[in-house]
Design an enzyme around this catalytic site. Structure first.
Site, PDB file in Angstrom:
ATOM      1  N   GLY A 135       0.821  -1.210   0.000  1.00  0.00           N
ATOM      2  CA  GLY A 135       0.000   0.000   0.000  1.00  0.00           C
ATOM      3  C   GLY A 135       0.855   1.260   0.000  1.00  0.00           C
ATOM      4  O   GLY A 135       0.418   2.313   0.451  1.00  0.00           O
ATOM      5  N   LEU A 136       2.086   1.143  -0.500  1.00  0.00           N
ATOM      6  CA  LEU A 136       2.987   2.295  -0.488  1.00  0.00           C
ATOM      7  C   LEU A 136       3.290   2.791  -1.906  1.00  0.00           C
ATOM      8  O   LEU A 136       4.269   3.495  -2.146  1.00  0.00           O
ATOM      9  CB  LEU A 136       4.281   1.940   0.263  1.00  0.00           C
ATOM     10  CG  LEU A 136       4.062   1.525   1.727  1.00  0.00           C
ATOM     11  CD1 LEU A 136       5.360   1.084   2.381  1.00  0.00           C
ATOM     12  CD2 LEU A 136       3.431   2.653   2.541  1.00  0.00           C
TER      13      LEU A 136
ATOM     14  N   SER B  74       3.871   0.871  -7.627  1.00  0.00           N
ATOM     15  CA  SER B  74       3.641   1.008  -9.070  1.00  0.00           C
ATOM     16  C   SER B  74       3.603   2.477  -9.489  1.00  0.00           C
ATOM     17  O   SER B  74       4.143   2.829 -10.542  1.00  0.00           O
ATOM     18  CB  SER B  74       2.393   0.258  -9.532  1.00  0.00           C
ATOM     19  OG  SER B  74       1.250   0.739  -8.881  1.00  0.00           O
TER      20      SER B  74
ATOM     21  N   GLU C 242      -2.451   2.975 -15.084  1.00  0.00           N
ATOM     22  CA  GLU C 242      -3.162   2.054 -14.177  1.00  0.00           C
ATOM     23  C   GLU C 242      -4.528   1.697 -14.758  1.00  0.00           C
ATOM     24  O   GLU C 242      -4.936   0.540 -14.746  1.00  0.00           O
ATOM     25  CB  GLU C 242      -3.375   2.705 -12.801  1.00  0.00           C
ATOM     26  CG  GLU C 242      -2.104   3.009 -12.044  1.00  0.00           C
ATOM     27  CD  GLU C 242      -1.525   1.803 -11.317  1.00  0.00           C
ATOM     28  OE1 GLU C 242      -2.211   0.779 -11.196  1.00  0.00           O
ATOM     29  OE2 GLU C 242      -0.364   1.902 -10.888  1.00  0.00           O
TER      30      GLU C 242
ATOM     31  N   ASP D  92      -1.524   8.990  -5.836  1.00  0.00           N
ATOM     32  CA  ASP D  92      -0.224   8.336  -5.690  1.00  0.00           C
ATOM     33  C   ASP D  92       0.814   8.898  -6.658  1.00  0.00           C
ATOM     34  O   ASP D  92       1.936   9.243  -6.281  1.00  0.00           O
ATOM     35  CB  ASP D  92      -0.356   6.820  -5.915  1.00  0.00           C
ATOM     36  CG  ASP D  92      -1.411   6.192  -5.027  1.00  0.00           C
ATOM     37  OD1 ASP D  92      -1.836   6.861  -4.064  1.00  0.00           O
ATOM     38  OD2 ASP D  92      -1.826   5.054  -5.305  1.00  0.00           O
TER      39      ASP D  92
ATOM     40  N   TYR E 151     -12.086  -2.070  -4.892  1.00  0.00           N
ATOM     41  CA  TYR E 151     -11.743  -0.662  -5.152  1.00  0.00           C
ATOM     42  C   TYR E 151     -12.649  -0.117  -6.256  1.00  0.00           C
ATOM     43  O   TYR E 151     -13.278   0.931  -6.117  1.00  0.00           O
ATOM     44  CB  TYR E 151     -10.273  -0.562  -5.571  1.00  0.00           C
ATOM     45  CG  TYR E 151      -9.797   0.866  -5.754  1.00  0.00           C
ATOM     46  CD1 TYR E 151      -9.159   1.544  -4.720  1.00  0.00           C
ATOM     47  CD2 TYR E 151      -9.998   1.549  -6.954  1.00  0.00           C
ATOM     48  CE1 TYR E 151      -8.728   2.852  -4.867  1.00  0.00           C
ATOM     49  CE2 TYR E 151      -9.579   2.861  -7.108  1.00  0.00           C
ATOM     50  CZ  TYR E 151      -8.940   3.500  -6.067  1.00  0.00           C
ATOM     51  OH  TYR E 151      -8.518   4.797  -6.228  1.00  0.00           O
TER      52      TYR E 151
HETATM   53  C1  GLA Z   1      -5.076   3.704  -3.962  1.00  0.00           C
HETATM   54  C2  GLA Z   1      -5.283   4.542  -5.208  1.00  0.00           C
HETATM   55  C3  GLA Z   1      -5.398   6.034  -4.884  1.00  0.00           C
HETATM   56  C4  GLA Z   1      -6.423   6.268  -3.774  1.00  0.00           C
HETATM   57  C5  GLA Z   1      -6.194   5.318  -2.611  1.00  0.00           C
HETATM   58  C6  GLA Z   1      -7.271   5.407  -1.575  1.00  0.00           C
HETATM   59  O1  GLA Z   1      -3.834   3.988  -3.388  1.00  0.00           O
HETATM   60  O2  GLA Z   1      -4.200   4.359  -6.088  1.00  0.00           O
HETATM   61  O3  GLA Z   1      -5.711   6.755  -6.031  1.00  0.00           O
HETATM   62  O4  GLA Z   1      -7.715   6.178  -4.269  1.00  0.00           O
HETATM   63  O5  GLA Z   1      -6.115   3.964  -3.032  1.00  0.00           O
HETATM   64  O6  GLA Z   1      -7.255   6.653  -0.967  1.00  0.00           O
END
Ligand code: GLA
Length: 397
Positions: A124-125, A128, A160, A172, A222
């Protein structure tokens, strides 16, 4: 971080001794403002001191040849041929960026690239996003094309969508491209206006705890959340005709019309609307140096993500619950998309060692999994890696 000399040495090993340039882009941790970006709202992430680094050298054809140190694999594509459409292939993140640049009439030259990342994947960092941003910078710079960092972020996001099937927001890639060392980045995801907010970590550390799990649901859920938010807007438009996204809905309005939307959709909307408020409040707290106030908003954010948005999971909740009980913790919450990945914690430095120890043993006891704990300062956005580099971080080798 990855040191230039290690990167160039590795490049020479693989491609031979050639003239080369090196570039990098960081991963990120989101401090607050989760699942708000694709609703046109606010986010407050920072870059971490882990990055995707690239050494590149020009070729005299239109091939992009890539060696990944992480996977110990070589792959290539030709800009003059069509994308082969191989789903789930690591090269897609690189090829996607190149294809979208070309589609925008930014003509590229062939390059040999060595790619090396120390952003943990699946944590979650944004490993990509770091890769896409670094690739965008490398390909444009190597072809003497000037493309601004906001455009590069949008191209990463598009990659993406089209090449990885994840309908992500802009957060991100944006922070990977535009972050400033020592600062968090407050971004208005609609206008893309942003502000760098000083984040003083002298007394309080930003600590990332990785659950070391990633549930399969992550991408499908998601995309579902995104659709649920769109449904909420469609329903609310009957009563609030001027709204475009959940960003435009106030808490009062949402309460007023809450019986007009189905229960699940209502909770999704409530998360987004309240999270936007929390993010703006957190930005104010940061401006006033009130990290304790900031931390309280993080707890609330986690509860909202867990109960209303339902993107947390048992392991993330355990990490947050442990943090809640430990001394010196100002706030903790899941960060990123959810369903695994990491939490972000604000921890007083005098309690840091104890925090790490207790976190390690308690999480292991409750889940049978070892967490990975990473303390990070707020890093710098994408840049060329020049000969002179200074960083407080430990090198990878
Ligand atoms: C992922 C997505 C971001 C954002 C987060 C949730 O990291 O890549 O665009 O939506 O989830 O805040």
């Amino acid at each position: 971080m990855i040191h230039r000399e290690h990167l160039t040495r590795k490049f020479v090993e693989i491609f031979g001794n050639r003239e080369m340039r090196c570039f990098r882009a960081p991963g990120r941790v989101n401090l607050i403002g989760e699942h708000t970006d694709y609703n046109g709202g606010f986010v407050l992430p920072m870059a971490i001191d882990r990055e995707a680094a690239i050494a590149a050298s020009i070729r005299n054809d239109r091939k992009i040849c890539v060696f990944t140190v992480n996977l110990d694999e070589m792959a290539e594509f030709d800009l003059d041929n069509e994308w082969a459409g191989k789903k789930g292939f690591w090269l897609n993140y690189i090829e996607g960026v190149a294809r979208i640049l070309e589609r925008k009439n930014i003509k590229l030259q062939g390059v040999d690239m060595l790619v090396w990342s120390d952003v943990p994947a699946g944590a979650g960092l944004s490993s990509s996003a770091a890769l896409e941003t670094a690739v965008g910078l490398t390909l444009t710079q190597m072809s003497n094309q000037t493309v601004d960092l906001v455009t590069l972020a949008k191209i990463g996001q598009q990659t993406e969508h089209e090449f990885a099937g994840a309908k992500v927001g802009i957060m991100d890639q944006f922070v990977s491209a535009n972050a400033k060392a020592g600062h968090a980045l407050l971004l208005d995801c609609r206008s893309l206006d942003y502000e760098h907010l000083r984040l003083d970590t002298t007394d309080t550390a930003v600590v990332i705890c990785d659950t070391n799990v990633k549930h399969d649901l992550a991408t499908s859920e998601y995309n579902t959340r995104r659709e649920e938010c769109e449904q909420a807007v469609e329903r609310l438009k009957d009563y609030l005709p001027d709204i475009r996204q959940l960003r435009d809905v106030s808490i009062t309005d949402l309460e007023k019309y809450s019986d007009k939307i189905p229960e699940v959709i209502r909770r999704r909307a409530r998360h987004v609307v309240t999270e936007n408020q929390r993010t703006l409040k957190a930005a104010d707290a940061l401006k006033q140096g009130d990290l304790a106030g900031f931390g309280r908003l993080m707890w609330d954010s986690h509860k909202s993500l867990r109960d209303d948005y339902e993107v947390s999971c048992r392991e993330l909740d355990i990490l947050v619950d442990i943090a809640l009980r430990l001394d010196g913790v100002l706030g903790a919450r899941m960060t990123g998309g959810g369903f695994g990945g990491s939490t972000v914690n604000l921890v007083k430095r005098e309690h840091l060692e104890q925090f790490k120890e207790e976190m390690q043993s308690e999480y292991l006891r409750l889940t049978d999994i070892k967490p990975t704990i990473l303390v990070s300062d707020a890093g710098e956005g994408a840049s060329e890696i020049t000969e002179v580099q200074s960083s407080k971080s430990e090198p990878l080798l």
